[in-house]
Design an enzyme around this catalytic site. Sequence first.
Site, PDB file in Angstrom:
ATOM      1  N   ASP A 159      43.014-103.644  42.886  1.00 20.19           N
ATOM      2  CA  ASP A 159      44.017-104.733  43.990  1.00 20.19           C
ATOM      3  C   ASP A 159      45.191-105.375  43.625  1.00 20.19           C
ATOM      4  O   ASP A 159      45.823-104.103  42.306  1.00 20.19           O
ATOM      5  CB  ASP A 159      43.151-106.595  43.813  1.00 20.19           C
ATOM      6  CG  ASP A 159      43.260-107.418  45.023  1.00 20.19           C
ATOM      7  OD1 ASP A 159      43.576-107.048  45.965  1.00 20.19           O
ATOM      8  OD2 ASP A 159      43.528-108.079  44.232  1.00 20.19           O
ATOM      9  N   SER A 160      46.183-105.665  44.056  1.00 16.55           N
ATOM     10  CA  SER A 160      47.211-105.960  44.227  1.00 16.55           C
ATOM     11  C   SER A 160      47.323-106.758  43.141  1.00 16.55           C
ATOM     12  O   SER A 160      48.748-106.598  42.593  1.00 16.55           O
ATOM     13  CB  SER A 160      47.662-106.454  45.504  1.00 16.55           C
ATOM     14  OG  SER A 160      47.476-107.466  45.920  1.00 16.55           O
ATOM     15  N   TYR A 165      51.039-107.352  48.525  1.00 19.60           N
ATOM     16  CA  TYR A 165      50.729-105.905  49.126  1.00 19.60           C
ATOM     17  C   TYR A 165      50.616-106.345  50.572  1.00 19.60           C
ATOM     18  O   TYR A 165      51.591-105.482  51.518  1.00 19.60           O
ATOM     19  CB  TYR A 165      49.378-105.267  48.699  1.00 19.60           C
ATOM     20  CG  TYR A 165      49.545-103.703  47.921  1.00 19.60           C
ATOM     21  CD1 TYR A 165      50.157-104.128  47.060  1.00 19.60           C
ATOM     22  CD2 TYR A 165      48.111-103.171  47.711  1.00 19.60           C
ATOM     23  CE1 TYR A 165      50.358-103.868  45.812  1.00 19.60           C
ATOM     24  CE2 TYR A 165      48.424-102.445  46.771  1.00 19.60           C
ATOM     25  CZ  TYR A 165      49.820-102.194  46.112  1.00 19.60           C
ATOM     26  OH  TYR A 165      49.272-101.174  44.888  1.00 19.60           O
ATOM     27  N   GLY A 166      50.426-107.994  50.910  1.00 16.52           N
ATOM     28  CA  GLY A 166      50.455-108.123  52.349  1.00 16.52           C
ATOM     29  C   GLY A 166      51.658-107.921  53.012  1.00 16.52           C
ATOM     30  O   GLY A 166      51.724-108.310  54.735  1.00 16.52           O
ATOM     31  N   CYS A 214      41.251-105.816  48.150  1.00 22.61           N
ATOM     32  CA  CYS A 214      41.923-105.639  48.494  1.00 22.61           C
ATOM     33  C   CYS A 214      41.819-105.840  50.292  1.00 22.61           C
ATOM     34  O   CYS A 214      41.816-104.613  50.809  1.00 22.61           O
ATOM     35  CB  CYS A 214      43.512-104.999  48.148  1.00 22.61           C
ATOM     36  SG  CYS A 214      44.927-104.990  49.410  1.00 22.61           S
ATOM     37  N   ASN A 215      42.154-106.853  51.603  1.00 23.30           N
ATOM     38  CA  ASN A 215      42.381-106.744  52.487  1.00 23.30           C
ATOM     39  C   ASN A 215      42.660-105.687  53.118  1.00 23.30           C
ATOM     40  O   ASN A 215      43.298-105.541  54.469  1.00 23.30           O
ATOM     41  CB  ASN A 215      42.198-107.887  53.278  1.00 23.30           C
ATOM     42  CG  ASN A 215      40.251-108.593  52.851  1.00 23.30           C
ATOM     43  OD1 ASN A 215      39.814-108.382  53.969  1.00 23.30           O
ATOM     44  ND2 ASN A 215      40.593-109.282  51.357  1.00 23.30           N
ATOM     45  N   THR A 216      44.204-106.364  52.717  1.00 28.58           N
ATOM     46  CA  THR A 216      45.629-105.690  53.692  1.00 28.58           C
ATOM     47  C   THR A 216      45.226-103.629  53.180  1.00 28.58           C
ATOM     48  O   THR A 216      45.185-102.758  54.697  1.00 28.58           O
ATOM     49  CB  THR A 216      46.577-105.341  52.513  1.00 28.58           C
ATOM     50  OG1 THR A 216      46.631-106.363  53.033  1.00 28.58           O
ATOM     51  CG2 THR A 216      48.309-104.907  53.465  1.00 28.58           C
ATOM     52  N   GLU A 257      47.441-116.469  42.332  1.00 31.64           N
ATOM     53  CA  GLU A 257      48.293-115.707  41.381  1.00 31.64           C
ATOM     54  C   GLU A 257      48.470-116.466  40.472  1.00 31.64           C
ATOM     55  O   GLU A 257      48.999-116.582  38.900  1.00 31.64           O
ATOM     56  CB  GLU A 257      49.388-115.266  41.823  1.00 31.64           C
ATOM     57  CG  GLU A 257      48.998-114.100  42.385  1.00 31.64           C
ATOM     58  CD  GLU A 257      48.441-112.558  42.179  1.00 31.64           C
ATOM     59  OE1 GLU A 257      48.655-112.761  40.678  1.00 31.64           O
ATOM     60  OE2 GLU A 257      47.605-112.303  42.154  1.00 31.64           O
ATOM     61  N   CYS A 285      40.889-112.358  52.228  1.00 34.67           N
ATOM     62  CA  CYS A 285      41.420-111.974  51.119  1.00 34.67           C
ATOM     63  C   CYS A 285      41.011-112.395  49.984  1.00 34.67           C
ATOM     64  O   CYS A 285      40.310-112.752  49.872  1.00 34.67           O
ATOM     65  CB  CYS A 285      42.736-112.870  50.980  1.00 34.67           C
ATOM     66  SG  CYS A 285      43.245-112.271  49.946  1.00 34.67           S
ATOM     67  N   THR A 286      40.710-110.635  48.898  1.00 31.18           N
ATOM     68  CA  THR A 286      40.237-111.062  47.268  1.00 31.18           C
ATOM     69  C   THR A 286      40.438-112.632  47.382  1.00 31.18           C
ATOM     70  O   THR A 286      39.910-112.689  46.275  1.00 31.18           O
ATOM     71  CB  THR A 286      39.752-110.477  46.661  1.00 31.18           C
ATOM     72  OG1 THR A 286      40.931-109.722  46.894  1.00 31.18           O
ATOM     73  CG2 THR A 286      38.933-109.342  47.782  1.00 31.18           C
ATOM     74  N   HIS A 287      41.716-112.977  46.865  1.00 35.59           N
ATOM     75  CA  HIS A 287      42.003-114.206  46.745  1.00 35.59           C
ATOM     76  C   HIS A 287      41.590-115.623  47.442  1.00 35.59           C
ATOM     77  O   HIS A 287      41.564-116.136  45.743  1.00 35.59           O
ATOM     78  CB  HIS A 287      43.821-113.711  46.461  1.00 35.59           C
ATOM     79  CG  HIS A 287      44.431-113.189  45.971  1.00 35.59           C
ATOM     80  ND1 HIS A 287      44.893-111.602  46.449  1.00 35.59           N
ATOM     81  CD2 HIS A 287      45.835-113.747  44.541  1.00 35.59           C
ATOM     82  CE1 HIS A 287      44.453-110.892  45.234  1.00 35.59           C
ATOM     83  NE2 HIS A 287      46.311-112.068  44.503  1.00 35.59           N
TER      84      HIS A 287
END
Length: 263
Positions: free
Chosen positions: A8-9, A40-41, A71-73, A150, A182-184
């Site tokens: 992931d980012s 990354y988005g 990561c969805n992006t 983050e 988004c995984t966040h």
Amino acid sequence: MRPIGVFDSGVGGLTVVKDLSRRMPSEDIVYFGDTARVPYGIKSKETVIRFSTENILFLLKHNVKLICVACNTVSAFALPEIRKHFRIPIVGVISPGAREAVYATKNKRVGVIGTKGTVKSGTYGYEIRKLDPKVKVTAVACPLFVPFVEEGWLSGDVVLTVAKRYLKPLKDAGVDTVILGCTHYPLLKQVIRKVMGDNIILIDSAKQVAVEVNKILSDEGILNGKRRGKAGFFVSDNPEWFRELAGRFLGRPVNNVRKVSSV
């Protein structure tokens, strides 16, 4: 036995790690968080593809048997392209989440929240309409959610105020189901539910990814046996910060975090 690779980012992919470990506790996991280049988005498609390829090559050095793109992006922009170049199974987060949302919605109104890149790609809407053309999709970008997570800002007045602003179009559209695209975002579930109401159905792609990974490994006969799996963590920057947040998100101490100078 060979581990599962996850990238992931940043820290968001830990939601996928948590669900993989819960469903398959015997599996070893190697996680890479590209913390030097998050988010990354806001990156171009070409850049996301390049970063993703580099991340996969790094995980392959650890002899992984399957890769989860947490990561969805990346899933929206790069997945079809990177699958052309690697023979290893690569699982994204969009298709599993779309399938679960179509199954869950009662009024056929689904909301999608994600990064600007994910929303702009229209991939969730495409996947949902492919499954059920009658479902109406309302997609909203929530760019501040990633930096909130983050930084460990998972609640409070500032986060709530921003969430109300972002989620208003979904409330106005009358959606009964929201994909956390988004995984966040699962880490902000409490705030999102507070804004959207207790009856809203929140689709956490991480859980669906774990189901899909379990099926692939089972079908191929490469599930690990009766043992306790281990997880190793690599980041491209700031391992101390990652270690602290990872411990909070996973609910246990995370000591084995290593910084890599390049991927």
